[in-house]
Motif scaffolding. Structure first.
Motif, PDB file in Angstrom:
ATOM      1  N   PRO A 207      49.101  25.312  70.526  1.00  0.00           N
ATOM      2  CA  PRO A 207      50.492  24.937  70.248  1.00  0.00           C
ATOM      3  C   PRO A 207      51.012  25.612  68.984  1.00  0.00           C
ATOM      4  O   PRO A 207      50.367  25.564  67.936  1.00  0.00           O
ATOM      5  N   LEU A 208      52.155  26.259  69.100  1.00  0.00           N
ATOM      6  CA  LEU A 208      52.779  26.952  67.980  1.00  0.00           C
ATOM      7  C   LEU A 208      54.199  26.449  67.788  1.00  0.00           C
ATOM      8  O   LEU A 208      54.875  26.096  68.751  1.00  0.00           O
ATOM      9  N   ARG A 209      54.636  26.444  66.557  1.00  0.00           N
ATOM     10  CA  ARG A 209      55.979  25.950  66.237  1.00  0.00           C
ATOM     11  C   ARG A 209      57.035  26.994  66.576  1.00  0.00           C
ATOM     12  O   ARG A 209      57.660  27.604  65.717  1.00  0.00           O
ATOM     13  N   THR A 210      57.219  27.196  67.865  1.00  0.00           N
ATOM     14  CA  THR A 210      58.243  28.108  68.337  1.00  0.00           C
ATOM     15  C   THR A 210      59.470  27.311  68.765  1.00  0.00           C
ATOM     16  O   THR A 210      59.437  26.083  68.860  1.00  0.00           O
ATOM     17  N   LEU A 211      60.555  28.032  69.059  1.00  0.00           N
ATOM     18  CA  LEU A 211      61.772  27.374  69.532  1.00  0.00           C
ATOM     19  C   LEU A 211      61.506  26.603  70.806  1.00  0.00           C
ATOM     20  O   LEU A 211      61.973  25.477  70.993  1.00  0.00           O
ATOM     21  N   ALA A 212      60.708  27.199  71.710  1.00  0.00           N
ATOM     22  CA  ALA A 212      60.400  26.541  72.981  1.00  0.00           C
ATOM     23  C   ALA A 212      59.612  25.255  72.751  1.00  0.00           C
ATOM     24  O   ALA A 212      59.855  24.232  73.402  1.00  0.00           O
ATOM     25  N   ALA A 213      58.653  25.288  71.830  1.00  0.00           N
ATOM     26  CA  ALA A 213      57.826  24.110  71.576  1.00  0.00           C
ATOM     27  C   ALA A 213      58.652  22.962  70.996  1.00  0.00           C
ATOM     28  O   ALA A 213      58.428  21.791  71.327  1.00  0.00           O
ATOM     29  N   LYS A 214      59.601  23.296  70.155  1.00  0.00           N
ATOM     30  CA  LYS A 214      60.428  22.262  69.536  1.00  0.00           C
ATOM     31  C   LYS A 214      61.265  21.497  70.566  1.00  0.00           C
ATOM     32  O   LYS A 214      61.699  20.375  70.314  1.00  0.00           O
ATOM     33  N   ALA A 215      61.469  22.106  71.724  1.00  0.00           N
ATOM     34  CA  ALA A 215      62.279  21.471  72.765  1.00  0.00           C
ATOM     35  C   ALA A 215      61.476  20.489  73.612  1.00  0.00           C
ATOM     36  O   ALA A 215      62.040  19.799  74.455  1.00  0.00           O
ATOM     37  N   ILE A 216      60.159  20.420  73.385  1.00  0.00           N
ATOM     38  CA  ILE A 216      59.306  19.560  74.198  1.00  0.00           C
ATOM     39  C   ILE A 216      59.114  18.218  73.501  1.00  0.00           C
ATOM     40  O   ILE A 216      58.475  18.153  72.448  1.00  0.00           O
ATOM     41  N   PRO A 217      59.649  17.136  74.046  1.00  0.00           N
ATOM     42  CA  PRO A 217      59.452  15.823  73.438  1.00  0.00           C
ATOM     43  C   PRO A 217      57.971  15.464  73.394  1.00  0.00           C
ATOM     44  O   PRO A 217      57.259  15.601  74.379  1.00  0.00           O
ATOM     45  N   GLY A 218      57.492  15.045  72.233  1.00  0.00           N
ATOM     46  CA  GLY A 218      56.099  14.641  72.103  1.00  0.00           C
ATOM     47  C   GLY A 218      55.131  15.781  71.856  1.00  0.00           C
ATOM     48  O   GLY A 218      53.913  15.570  71.826  1.00  0.00           O
ATOM     49  N   PHE A 219      55.638  17.008  71.661  1.00  0.00           N
ATOM     50  CA  PHE A 219      54.748  18.151  71.469  1.00  0.00           C
ATOM     51  C   PHE A 219      53.928  18.024  70.184  1.00  0.00           C
ATOM     52  O   PHE A 219      52.841  18.580  70.079  1.00  0.00           O
ATOM     53  N   GLU A 220      54.446  17.274  69.228  1.00  0.00           N
ATOM     54  CA  GLU A 220      53.711  17.094  67.970  1.00  0.00           C
ATOM     55  C   GLU A 220      52.379  16.391  68.196  1.00  0.00           C
ATOM     56  O   GLU A 220      51.435  16.565  67.407  1.00  0.00           O
TER      57      GLU A 220
END
Length: 256
Positions: A190-203
């Motif tokens: 997991p990388l802090r990309t724009l796409a990842a930020k759009a995923i709820p719960g990705f943290e």
């Protein structure tokens, strides 16, 4: 001399300078490649601005991988700048976060699922087909995935789309191999990309990686992933195709 000296590389799907695509374009240039990048629609203006932050400002092509006209004209656009391609990077994925991600697997509507599969998986085949005439002496196609062998929290239908991407890469490796074209994927953590930020719960995934990856994991550093992509684009993997290379700090090999 870099490992991509003299290579001509198209990186499709570069939006922000925090993206894996941008990092790949940067490392490829540092390794001697001539790089072209692409995007489309409203994001095209952003791509043109961030292109100036690369070591050498590359040509920016308009390419929507779901548009047949865009795909048909791609060889002509590429030939305006270089006489062919040695490598193509597929850094493209999309799934509607409001309907397909964050615990919405059972309610995801087909129209949105179909769009996610087309943009994230079928487009690898579309891009390969469009660039095939440009790789007359063979070449390398590299895509980006997020390990689709298990079901992840929050990832839902994008996990299904990535599974389709992984299967698509294997069939492309089969069909393009006789032409000397290699097709591989890099599976990043997991990388802090724009796409990842759009995923709820990705943290939640990020927290899991920090405790279980034996090499550790920096979710703000795209360079290790970009280096793996560039290695697969180079001549150092001449007999590797249909493979998924993990760049995840070793997380994928650990048990629960």
């Amino acid at each position: 001399m870099g490992i991509l000296e003299g290579k001509r590389i198209l990186v499709a799907g570069v939006t922000m300078d925090s993206s894996i695509g941008f990092a790949t374009a940067k490392v490829a240039q540092e390794q001697g490649a001539t790089v072209l990048i692409s995007n489309f629609g409203r994001a095209l203006g952003i791509t043109r601005r961030i292109a100036k932050r690369l070591p050498q400002e590359p040509p920016v092509l308009e390419l929507d991988v779901t548009d047949a006209d865009h795909l048909a004209r791609l060889p002509e656009l590429v030939r305006d700048h270089v006489d062919g391609l040695d490598g193509v990077v597929h850094s493209i994925a999309y799934g509607n976060p409001e309907t397909l991600l964050g615990g919405k697997f059972m309610t995801g509507p087909w129209d949105d699922v179909a769009q996610a599969v087309q943009v994230s998986a079928y487009s690898l085949k579309s891009l390969a087909e469009a660039t095939r005439p440009l790789m007359g002496a063979g070449g390398s196609i590299v895509g980006l995935t997020f390990d689709a062998t298990i079901a992840w929290p929050a990832y839902d239908w994008m996990g299904v789309a990535k599974a389709a991407l992984e299967s698509t890469s294997r069939y492309l490796a089969r069909d393009l191999g006789p032409e000397g074209i290699r097709v591989n994927l890099v599976s990043a953590g997991p990388l802090r990309t724009l796409a990842a930020k759009a995923i709820p719960g990705f943290e939640d995934l990020e927290d899991t990686w920090s405790t279980r990856a034996p090499l550790g994991w920096d979710n703000t550093d795209q360079i290790p992933t970009a280096k793996a992509v560039c290695a697969l684009l180079s001549d150092f993997f001449p007999a590797t195709s249909g493979e998924i290379v993990h760049v995840d700090g070793g997380f994928h090999s650990m048990g629960s």
